[in-house]
Design a protein around this motif. Structure first.
Motif, PDB file in Angstrom:
ATOM      1  N   VAL A  34       0.818  -1.223   0.000  1.00  0.00           N
ATOM      2  CA  VAL A  34       0.000   0.000   0.000  1.00  0.00           C
ATOM      3  C   VAL A  34       0.851   1.272   0.000  1.00  0.00           C
ATOM      4  O   VAL A  34       0.521   2.247  -0.679  1.00  0.00           O
ATOM      5  N   VAL A  35       1.972   1.276   0.728  1.00  0.00           N
ATOM      6  CA  VAL A  35       2.786   2.499   0.810  1.00  0.00           C
ATOM      7  C   VAL A  35       3.412   2.857  -0.536  1.00  0.00           C
ATOM      8  O   VAL A  35       3.262   3.990  -1.007  1.00  0.00           O
ATOM      9  N   PRO A  36       4.129   1.930  -1.196  1.00  0.00           N
ATOM     10  CA  PRO A  36       4.661   2.301  -2.520  1.00  0.00           C
ATOM     11  C   PRO A  36       3.575   2.586  -3.540  1.00  0.00           C
ATOM     12  O   PRO A  36       3.760   3.437  -4.419  1.00  0.00           O
ATOM     13  N   LEU A  37       2.437   1.920  -3.460  1.00  0.00           N
ATOM     14  CA  LEU A  37       1.336   2.213  -4.381  1.00  0.00           C
ATOM     15  C   LEU A  37       0.839   3.637  -4.209  1.00  0.00           C
ATOM     16  O   LEU A  37       0.658   4.372  -5.190  1.00  0.00           O
ATOM     17  N   LEU A  38       0.629   4.046  -2.971  1.00  0.00           N
ATOM     18  CA  LEU A  38       0.173   5.413  -2.721  1.00  0.00           C
ATOM     19  C   LEU A  38       1.247   6.411  -3.114  1.00  0.00           C
ATOM     20  O   LEU A  38       0.943   7.494  -3.628  1.00  0.00           O
ATOM     21  N   GLY A  39       2.502   6.049  -2.877  1.00  0.00           N
ATOM     22  CA  GLY A  39       3.585   6.932  -3.301  1.00  0.00           C
ATOM     23  C   GLY A  39       3.613   7.100  -4.803  1.00  0.00           C
ATOM     24  O   GLY A  39       3.885   8.202  -5.315  1.00  0.00           O
ATOM     25  N   LEU A  74      -0.780   7.614   6.096  1.00  0.00           N
ATOM     26  CA  LEU A  74      -1.002   8.070   7.462  1.00  0.00           C
ATOM     27  C   LEU A  74      -2.198   9.016   7.538  1.00  0.00           C
ATOM     28  O   LEU A  74      -3.048   8.898   8.433  1.00  0.00           O
ATOM     29  N   LEU A  75      -2.289   9.942   6.585  1.00  0.00           N
ATOM     30  CA  LEU A  75      -3.420  10.871   6.577  1.00  0.00           C
ATOM     31  C   LEU A  75      -4.732  10.129   6.353  1.00  0.00           C
ATOM     32  O   LEU A  75      -5.735  10.390   7.034  1.00  0.00           O
ATOM     33  N   ILE A  76      -4.743   9.200   5.408  1.00  0.00           N
ATOM     34  CA  ILE A  76      -5.962   8.422   5.164  1.00  0.00           C
ATOM     35  C   ILE A  76      -6.342   7.633   6.413  1.00  0.00           C
ATOM     36  O   ILE A  76      -7.523   7.535   6.771  1.00  0.00           O
ATOM     37  N   GLY A  77      -5.349   7.094   7.091  1.00  0.00           N
ATOM     38  CA  GLY A  77      -5.618   6.345   8.318  1.00  0.00           C
ATOM     39  C   GLY A  77      -6.234   7.219   9.396  1.00  0.00           C
ATOM     40  O   GLY A  77      -7.182   6.810  10.079  1.00  0.00           O
ATOM     41  N   VAL A  78      -5.713   8.426   9.553  1.00  0.00           N
ATOM     42  CA  VAL A  78      -6.253   9.355  10.558  1.00  0.00           C
ATOM     43  C   VAL A  78      -7.691   9.735  10.219  1.00  0.00           C
ATOM     44  O   VAL A  78      -8.559   9.800  11.096  1.00  0.00           O
ATOM     45  N   ILE A 125     -17.385  10.473   1.389  1.00  0.00           N
ATOM     46  CA  ILE A 125     -17.563  11.888   1.059  1.00  0.00           C
ATOM     47  C   ILE A 125     -16.400  12.704   1.600  1.00  0.00           C
ATOM     48  O   ILE A 125     -15.851  13.583   0.912  1.00  0.00           O
ATOM     49  N   LEU A 126     -15.999  12.424   2.842  1.00  0.00           N
ATOM     50  CA  LEU A 126     -14.884  13.159   3.444  1.00  0.00           C
ATOM     51  C   LEU A 126     -13.601  12.982   2.634  1.00  0.00           C
ATOM     52  O   LEU A 126     -12.893  13.958   2.350  1.00  0.00           O
ATOM     53  N   LEU A 127     -13.302  11.759   2.246  1.00  0.00           N
ATOM     54  CA  LEU A 127     -12.077  11.510   1.479  1.00  0.00           C
ATOM     55  C   LEU A 127     -12.136  12.188   0.114  1.00  0.00           C
ATOM     56  O   LEU A 127     -11.128  12.735  -0.353  1.00  0.00           O
ATOM     57  N   LEU A 128     -13.285  12.179  -0.528  1.00  0.00           N
ATOM     58  CA  LEU A 128     -13.410  12.816  -1.839  1.00  0.00           C
ATOM     59  C   LEU A 128     -13.288  14.333  -1.747  1.00  0.00           C
ATOM     60  O   LEU A 128     -12.816  14.980  -2.689  1.00  0.00           O
ATOM     61  N   LEU A 147      -0.018  18.843   2.420  1.00  0.00           N
ATOM     62  CA  LEU A 147      -0.820  17.631   2.561  1.00  0.00           C
ATOM     63  C   LEU A 147      -1.738  17.723   3.772  1.00  0.00           C
ATOM     64  O   LEU A 147      -2.887  17.268   3.733  1.00  0.00           O
ATOM     65  N   LEU A 148      -1.233  18.325   4.848  1.00  0.00           N
ATOM     66  CA  LEU A 148      -1.989  18.374   6.097  1.00  0.00           C
ATOM     67  C   LEU A 148      -2.884  19.596   6.219  1.00  0.00           C
ATOM     68  O   LEU A 148      -3.678  19.683   7.153  1.00  0.00           O
ATOM     69  N   ASP A 149      -2.756  20.533   5.303  1.00  0.00           N
ATOM     70  CA  ASP A 149      -3.555  21.758   5.378  1.00  0.00           C
ATOM     71  C   ASP A 149      -4.955  21.477   4.839  1.00  0.00           C
ATOM     72  O   ASP A 149      -5.309  21.851   3.717  1.00  0.00           O
ATOM     73  N   LEU A 150      -5.766  20.828   5.654  1.00  0.00           N
ATOM     74  CA  LEU A 150      -7.097  20.423   5.220  1.00  0.00           C
ATOM     75  C   LEU A 150      -8.040  21.613   5.007  1.00  0.00           C
ATOM     76  O   LEU A 150      -8.893  21.561   4.106  1.00  0.00           O
TER      77      LEU A 150
END
Length: 210
Positions: A34-39, A74-78, A125-128, A147-150
Motif C-alpha cells: 500500500v505504501v509504494p502504491l500510494l507513493g 497516514l493521513l488516510i488512516g487518521v 464523502i470526506l475523502l473525496l 498535505l496536512l492543510d485540510l
C-alpha cells in the motif's frame, strides 16, 4: 474537462507496461504494497500536473515513493479512524436489532456489514472532499504542510467546485469501471483496481494549479 476526461486513457499510454507490472505485483502483496502504491499515485499526480499528455512515470526514486506513500497512508488512516470507531459503536445495537437471526455468527456478521455501510458514506464523502486537493498540492510542492492543510483543501473545493466535481466524477467512475465493469469482463479485480488508482491520480492533477 479535457484533462479529467483524458485520465481514462492514461493507464494505456506508451510506457505503461512497467507501471502495470509493478502495480499489479504490489496489489497482490497488499497490505505490504500500500505504501509504494500510494507513493506512486503521488508521482502520477506530479507528472500529470507538469505534463498532462505524458505517460506513467517511472517507479523512482524509491525513497521518495516510500516517503510520500507513507504520509498519504497516514493521513488516510487518521481520517478513517473515526469512521471505524463509528462502525464498531454501531455493531452492538445492530446485533440486538437482528435478534431474529438465529445464528450468532451470522447475526454478528450482518451487524458489521450494516455498520460498515452506514459509516462508509460519510467516510467516502470526506475523502473525496479532502484527498484530491490535498494530494494535488502535496504532489506539486512536496511539502508536508500542503498535505496536512485540510482547510486549504476545503478552500480549493469552494473556489473550484466545478473542476473538483469533474475530478470526483472521474474518480468514482474509474472505480466503478475498475471494480465492476472490468471485473465482469473477466479481466480481474486487481487490474481493475490499479486502473482506478492510475485514473484517479491523473484526474487529481487537474487541481494542482488551484
Amino acid at each position: 474537462m479535457d484533462r479529467a476526461a483524458g485520465a481514462f486513457s492514461f493507464p494505456f499510454r506508451p510506457g505503461a507496461r512497467r507501471a502495470w507490472l509493478i502495480g499489479i505485483t504490489l496489489l497482490i502483496l497488499l497490505p505490504l504494497g500500500v505504501v509504494p502504491l500510494l507513493g506512486y499515485t503521488v508521482a502520477v499526480t506530479r507528472s500529470a500536473a507538469a505534463d498532462p499528455q505524458a505517460g506513467p512515470p517511472p517507479w523512482s526514486p524509491l525513497s521518495r515513493l516510500l516517503a510520500d506513500g507513507f504520509l498519504v497512508a497516514l493521513l488516510i488512516g487518521v481520517l478513517t479512524a473515526p469512521f471505524l470507531l463509528l462502525a464498531a459503536t454501531l455493531v452492538p445495537p445492530l446485533t440486538g436489532l437482528l435478534g431474529a437471526v438465529g445464528d450468532p455468527f451470522l447475526r454478528a456478521g450482518l451487524a458489521w456489514v450494516v455498520a460498515a455501510a452506514v459509516a462508509a458514506l460519510p467516510w467516502g464523502i470526506l475523502l473525496l472532499v479532502l484527498m484530491p486537493p490535498a494530494t494535488a498540492r502535496f504532489a506539486t510542492s512536496g511539502s508536508l504542510r500542503d498535505l496536512l492543510d485540510l482547510p486549504a483543501a476545503v478552500g480549493t473545493v469552494r473556489r473550484r467546485f466545478p473542476t473538483w466535481n469533474l475530478v470526483v466524477v472521474a474518480i468514482v467512475t474509474a472505480w466503478a469501471i475498475g471494480l465492476s465493469g472490468v471485473g465482469l469482463a473477466l479481466v480481474g479485480v486487481i487490474p481493475g483496481a490499479l486502473y482506478a488508482l492510475l485514473v484517479s491520480a491523473h484526474a487529481t492533477a487537474t487541481l494542482a494549479d488551484a
